[in-house]
Scaffold this motif. Structure first.
Motif, PDB file in Angstrom:
ATOM      1  N   GLN A 290       2.308   1.850  -3.594  1.00  0.00           N
ATOM      2  CA  GLN A 290       1.352   2.226  -4.587  1.00  0.00           C
ATOM      3  C   GLN A 290       1.064   3.779  -3.962  1.00  0.00           C
ATOM      4  N   SER A 291       1.126   4.272  -2.754  1.00  0.00           N
ATOM      5  CA  SER A 291       0.633   5.634  -2.450  1.00  0.00           C
ATOM      6  C   SER A 291       1.790   6.551  -2.686  1.00  0.00           C
TER       7      SER A 291
ATOM      8  N   THR B 152       6.997   7.136   3.292  1.00  0.00           N
ATOM      9  CA  THR B 152       5.490   7.671   2.883  1.00  0.00           C
ATOM     10  C   THR B 152       4.509   7.721   4.189  1.00  0.00           C
TER      11      THR B 152
ATOM     12  N   ALA C 264       0.875  -1.487  -0.181  1.00  0.00           N
ATOM     13  CA  ALA C 264      -0.069   0.031  -0.007  1.00  0.00           C
ATOM     14  C   ALA C 264       0.747   1.417   0.197  1.00  0.00           C
ATOM     15  N   ALA C 265       2.047   1.215   0.746  1.00  0.00           N
ATOM     16  CA  ALA C 265       2.926   2.371   0.761  1.00  0.00           C
ATOM     17  C   ALA C 265       3.531   2.423  -0.473  1.00  0.00           C
TER      18      ALA C 265
ATOM     19  N   ALA D 297       1.508   6.899   4.487  1.00  0.00           N
ATOM     20  CA  ALA D 297       0.920   5.517   4.623  1.00  0.00           C
ATOM     21  C   ALA D 297       1.657   4.494   5.367  1.00  0.00           C
TER      22      ALA D 297
END
Length: 333
Positions: free
Chosen positions: A68-69, A289, A65-66, A291
């Motif tokens: 992609q963020s 990030t 998720a990080a 995230a």
């Protein structure tokens, strides 16, 4: 790092681990980050050699998720394959992805212990270290209202008949298994009588508690947090040096032992060094990030970033020490 009281218990062989590995420090200082701007990937596979909902699964999906963020991968695909402390997944990863410059493998201390106990044909020597990410501590839990109301009750039951107390947690030889063995050794009991039921995730461990097949479960706090919060699980102790999350430490309760569980990410073993550096830069950038930092707070993980030659050297030392600890505790798969 297995600390000074554990060294007294199990001998000077583990001193090298304690001296050279900062990975189990309660607060680990992150390694300096490179400034290289990584090129985004069209697709990234994150291979998780554990069950859904487990610590590696949480880590892998938080990292994805990080990534992609930060716009470092257009698409992130996850694969789960649990079993034998991640060694089954490790073998599958090497067979399928070892030439793929857009694949990452989650792993950590649990895998080192499983390799030491199971002695598989495929080891971490077949993959490339990318970065250590986090450190975590284990908590011992028991069903609320059960016969083991506190750590004193557990110690008494173990001293009376060690084999009558069934522990459960992660894989055979992993940190949960090691911690159970360390507690028994500190109580001067015959560790060969330890009853340990391995699982592939905290969810499976809780299921064994619910069925009464195990009396004590050991795993990361994040995996038991929901049960602790809703009071279906009673925390007995935490494996940090001092109390954590409102739970007293083993040391504070008269068991002079503490142990941490780091998690890391590895890359394919047969990609080029520039490709490996690209993966490393992506992972390191992701750890900066919002995230990822939110995941650290939510899951109560300690930031323990380490990469490059430093991580490679520590990894080699810790694999050797995991083998020594498994032998001293007579851990069996």
């Amino acid at each position: 790092m297995i600390r000074r009281n554990w060294l007294k218990t199990c001998g000077a062989a583990t001193a090298l681990w304690a001296v050279h590995s900062p990975s189990f420090a309660q607060q680990a200082a992150p390694t300096a980050r490179p400034v290289h701007a990584p090129t985004p990937l069209a697709k990234l596979t994150i291979y998780i050699p554990g069950g859904a909902g487990g610590g590696w699964d949480q880590t892998g999906r938080a990292l994805g998720a990080a990534i992609q963020s930060a716009g470092l991968a257009q698409q992130v695909v996850y694969e789960n394959k649990g079993g034998k402390g991640g060694t089954l997944g490790l073998t599958d990863f090497v067979e399928r992805f070892n030439r793929d410059p857009s694949a990452l493998l989650i792993g950590g201390m649990v895998m080192l212990g499983a390799i030491a106990v199971n002695r598989p044909a495929v080891t971490l020597a077949q993959v490339g270290p990318i970065a250590r990410l986090t450190n975590d501590f284990m908590v011992l839990v028991t069903p609320t209202g059960g016969r083991l109301a506190d750590m004193n009750a557990l110690k008494d039951a173990m001293r009376k008949n060690l084999s009558s107390v069934a522990f459960t947690g992660g894989s055979a030889g992993g940190v949960d298994h090691m911690l159970a063995g360390m507690i028994a050794r500190q109580l001067r009991l015959d560790v060969s009588q330890l009853k340990y039921l391995p699982t592939s995730s905290g969810r499976e461990a809780m299921a064994l508690l619910e069925k009464g097949e195990a009396q004590v479960a050991i795993s990361s706090y994040s995996e038991f947090q929901a049960g602790i919060d809703n009071k279906s699980l009673a925390p007995l102790a935490v494996s940090a040096r001092k109390s954590l999350h409102g739970i007293p430490s083993l040391n504070e309760l008269g068991v002079n032992t503490d142990l941490g569980n780091w998690r890391a990410v590895f890359g394919p073993g047969q990609i080029s060094e520039p490709e490996r550096n690209q993966l490393r830069h992506i992972v390191i950038a992701a750890t900066q990030t919002p995230a990822w930092k939110q995941s650290l707070r939510t899951e109560k993980w300690t930031d323990a970033l380490m990469h490059g030659e430093e991580f490679t050297k520590v990894l080699m030392i810790e694999q050797a020490m995991a083998s020594a600890v498994a032998m001293m505790l007579k851990l069996k798969a």
